[in-house]
Structure formats: structure tokens, C-alpha cells
Design an enzyme around this catalytic site. Sequence first.
Site, PDB file in Angstrom:
ATOM      1  CG  ASN A 106      -1.818  -1.170   1.312  1.00  0.00           C
ATOM      2  OD1 ASN A 106      -1.963  -1.852   0.375  1.00  0.00           O
ATOM      3  ND2 ASN A 106      -2.725  -1.442   2.218  1.00  0.00           N
ATOM      4  CB  THR A 151     -16.403  39.489 -29.851  1.00  0.00           C
ATOM      5  OG1 THR A 151     -16.947  40.086 -30.537  1.00  0.00           O
ATOM      6  CG2 THR A 151     -15.190  40.026 -29.197  1.00  0.00           C
ATOM      7  CG  HIS A 152     -20.355  37.285 -30.138  1.00  0.00           C
ATOM      8  ND1 HIS A 152     -21.295  36.779 -29.006  1.00  0.00           N
ATOM      9  CD2 HIS A 152     -20.068  38.412 -29.726  1.00  0.00           C
ATOM     10  CE1 HIS A 152     -21.464  37.753 -28.147  1.00  0.00           C
ATOM     11  NE2 HIS A 152     -20.509  38.912 -28.535  1.00  0.00           N
ATOM     12  CB  SER A 273      -9.965  12.801 -48.744  1.00  0.00           C
ATOM     13  OG  SER A 273     -11.193  12.082 -49.508  1.00  0.00           O
ATOM     14  CE  LYS A 279     -11.755  17.773 -47.546  1.00  0.00           C
ATOM     15  NZ  LYS A 279     -12.698  16.866 -47.191  1.00  0.00           N
ATOM     16  CD  GLU A 286     -10.543  17.646 -38.584  1.00  0.00           C
ATOM     17  OE1 GLU A 286     -10.775  16.471 -38.499  1.00  0.00           O
ATOM     18  OE2 GLU A 286     -10.503  18.237 -39.763  1.00  0.00           O
ATOM     19  CD  GLN A 318      -5.001  -3.407  -9.340  1.00  0.00           C
ATOM     20  OE1 GLN A 318      -4.341  -3.779  -8.573  1.00  0.00           O
ATOM     21  NE2 GLN A 318      -5.742  -4.274 -10.193  1.00  0.00           N
ATOM     22  CE  LYS A 321      -1.025   1.545  -9.645  1.00  0.00           C
ATOM     23  NZ  LYS A 321      -2.173   1.656  -8.888  1.00  0.00           N
TER      24      LYS A 321
HETATM   25  N1  ARG Z   1      -1.820  -3.348  -7.609  1.00  0.00           N
HETATM   26  C1  ARG Z   1      -2.209  -2.649  -6.378  1.00  0.00           C
HETATM   27  C2  ARG Z   1      -2.359  -0.942  -6.811  1.00  0.00           C
HETATM   28  O1  ARG Z   1      -2.290  -0.691  -7.716  1.00  0.00           O
HETATM   29  C3  ARG Z   1      -0.860  -2.515  -5.483  1.00  0.00           C
HETATM   30  C4  ARG Z   1      -1.321  -2.492  -4.019  1.00  0.00           C
HETATM   31  C5  ARG Z   1      -1.926  -3.686  -3.454  1.00  0.00           C
HETATM   32  N2  ARG Z   1      -2.279  -3.668  -2.263  1.00  0.00           N
HETATM   33  C6  ARG Z   1      -3.093  -4.569  -1.721  1.00  0.00           C
HETATM   34  N3  ARG Z   1      -3.387  -4.516  -0.390  1.00  0.00           N
HETATM   35  N4  ARG Z   1      -3.599  -5.518  -2.259  1.00  0.00           N
HETATM   36  O2  ARG Z   1      -3.117  -0.501  -6.052  1.00  0.00           O
END
Ligand code: ARG
Length: 466
Positions: A106, A151-152, A273, A279, A286, A318, A321
Site C-alpha cells: 500500500n 468576438t462571437h 482523403s 483534400k 482535429e 488500483q 493507474k
Molecule cells: N496493484 C495494487 C494497486 O495498484 C498494489 C497495491 C496492492 N495492495 C493490496 N493491499 N492489495 O493499488
Amino acid sequence: MAQLWGGRFEGKTDDAVWAFNASIGFDIRLLDVDIEGSIAHAKMLGKQQIIPQEEADAIVKGLTELREEQAEDAGAYEDVHSFVEAKLIEKIGDAGKKLHTGRSRNDQVALDMRLYTREQITGMRALLLEMLRTLHALMKEHLHTCMPGFTHLQKAQPVTLAHHLGAYFEMFKRDADRCADIYERMNVCPLGSGALAGTTYPLDRDYVAALLGFDGVCDNSMDGVSDRDYLIEYLAALATVQMHLSRFAEEIILWNSDEYRFITIDDAFATGSSIMPQKKNPDIAELVRGKTGRVYGDLLSLLTTMKGLPLAYNKDMQEDKEQAFDAFDTVNESLALFTEMLKGITFHKDVMERSAVKGFTNATDAADYLVKKGVPFRDAHGIIGKLVLHCIEKNCAIDDLPLEELKTFSPQFEEDVFEAVSLKTCVEKRLTQGAPGTEAMEKVIALHERTLREIEISMIAQQSGR
Ligand code: ARG
């Protein structure tokens, strides 16, 4: 299935559960920072005699070697932390089993994400700096390139290209400042928080923090493992960068259109295109505009993931990520490409200037002229309004009319009106701070010379503080 736990289990993990739970597919990109954090932790364990110094040294050596190796079989592990620990034990034997003393995944993952995000922020500041340098060079080049200000999306008053681009300079400068603020606030070390309640081992948290270039340690271990505010702040900053890019992209798309013809995008940054041979599409602009949606989505997803989570760590976290990595990658790529595209754009000064004299962009200046001759502004506004209507009917500009005709709208018009409402005067006389007049712009450009240097210096200081 190679896992760090299992002692209290009698049954085997279901395959689908394993796959659902595993994060190695995306957290493998934390490999370097995970090893960096583990090296600092091992050094501290040795220094504090929590594990024998020789074993700490062996761990540091093993981890240093691991850094150089390919992570080929990582897919069999639950997450990057399990992978590194297992590889270390394979390499150095039993001493490797002591690395996790006084640590939990953790606080380990909290550390890894901070280290990784910190690198990202530094990278983003470098990209923003390059954009600012590019804008600054263009501002110097186009100090006298007149164009209509809108503007606008209606022509309003004449400005210069330097002035228009200067607005984007301000936006990206604020973005760079925001990154610096976030970096400063987030630069505290969560390692030593343990699973949630610290530990009874005599850890030296300050030592670990110093080794890793943090300014200090977080002061509450429950918050240490469950704080993702810095990620939310950074994703909000990224969403703002992308929003700025999308506004810029929209203008590039408009200016590149046949209706405007203000600019030509370099062939290297346009696409064709499959059916229409003529084109040349501004796809990059975009896509940058379009990708704004996913960056906002990442921010909102993370906010929603964190909503209502009880203290302390929960596996929900988790999810941070993939949301964060998607935003990091999208904005990095968008900003880098956009800056390169900008460097290759040809600005058609003549078209911009011709466009600036059309559309009554000098109407305010005509009203101001009458004010200077003693007419109250509200009356002048009405007189010029009628004059504009007359010119629309005659399909001409205000200064196309002869003086006698102008005088039928107001006797205050004199010969000097033509000079007063010329494009040159309209732009040059706007000298309030922040306005497009040459002297005012020159001041700002000089100021920004300093801004660029300050950002460079603060980036060097931040790097050497690490
Ligand atoms: N893969 C977990 C995460 O990204 C790591 C921490 C896991 N901790 C646990 N108590 N299961 O958060």
C-alpha cells in the site's frame, strides 16, 4: 500465478479472478520507480540495522542489476511489486525475502505513483516550455502582422498575430505554473506509512525521503496510503492543458479552411482523403481537439473512483493507474505534436491583413474619433452604427466614403478621420498594457523573455533538488 500471499488460503484462486485482480498489464511501467524506491528502502533497513548491512547491500546490488534486465516473464505475476520481489529472491536468495520488512504494497504503490507522476510533471513542464519558446519566437516575428480579432466569431477589432498568439502564451504559462505548484505540494514521501498504521520497526523515513529527492514525509500514515489528491490535481491540470490545445486546434482548423486561408499547415502534419483528391485535412488539430474528451473522462473517472472510499487503502485505487497513464500519454503526445505542427505553419500575412480591414473592425475607433471631437460616446456609437448600415448597403468600408458623405452623419468629421481609422492607427494606438500596439507588445515580449528564463531556472533547481 506467482503471488506474494497464499499462507492463509486453502483453495486456489480462480483464473478469471486472477486476471481481473492483476495489474501487471499496466503497472509494469512503474518498474524503474519501483526498483528505485526499493533500493532506498533497503539502504534504510541496513542503516537502521533492521536487517544486517550485508543483506541490505546484497539487496541493493540485486535490484541494481535487475534494473538492467528485460522484464520478459512479468506477465505471470500479479503486479510490478510481486514481480520485482520474486526476481530479487531468484537472483540473491533468502536475503531478498527481507526487502519487504516494514513495508506494505500500500505504501509502496503510493510511493511508486508519486515518483512516476513527479517525472511526468517534469516532462510536461519541458513540453510546455518548448511550446512557450515557439510562441515567443512567433510573437517576435509577427509583431506587425495585422489580423482581425473576433468576438462571437464575428470580426470585432483589429489585432496582430503576435497579440493573438500571446493569449496562448499566457494560457500555457499558467499551465506551467500549475505544474510547478502541484509538484511542490505532492513532493512528500508516503513510504513508511506501512499498510495504514505505520510500523513498529525503527524506520528512518526522512532518510528515505532524502534519498528519493522528496522535500519531506507525509504526516499521517492513513492519508499516506490513500491520498490520490495530487493525481486528481495533475489530471485537472492536464485537462486544462488539453482544453487550451483544443481551443488553439479549433482556430488552426478554421484558419486553414478555404474560407479563411490565414495559414497553410505543412504537408507533414496533414492527411488526405481516400475519395476526394483535392483534400488536405488538418487531422492532427482535429485529433487533439477530439482527444480532449478522453482527458476530461480520465479526470472524471478518477474523481469518481475516489468518491466515497473509506479510509485507508481499497483495491478501487488500483484503477487510478490506467486513468492517469491515459491522460499522461494523451496530453504528452498532443502537446508535443501540436508544437511541432505550429513550427511548420505558414502564416499568410497579406490575407490576414486584408481580412482585418474588412468587416468594420475600425468602427469602435471611428466612434472614439467622434468622442475626441466632443461627441458623447453613446451618441457617437449611434452615429457610427447608422454609418455602418449605410456602408453595408453601399458595400464599402467606412474610410472608402468621401469626407462630404461622412459629414452628413456628423459635422465633427474632418480630414484627419482617415488617418484615425486606418488599420495601422487602430492597432498601433492600442497601447494599454496587454494591448496589441507595438510598444505595448514589445514590453510583454521582453517580460516573457524573463518568464522563459525563470521557468528554465526553476526546472534546473527542481531537478538538482532531487
Ligand atoms: N496493484 C495494487 C494497486 O495498484 C498494489 C497495491 C496492492 N495492495 C493490496 N493491499 N492489495 O493499488
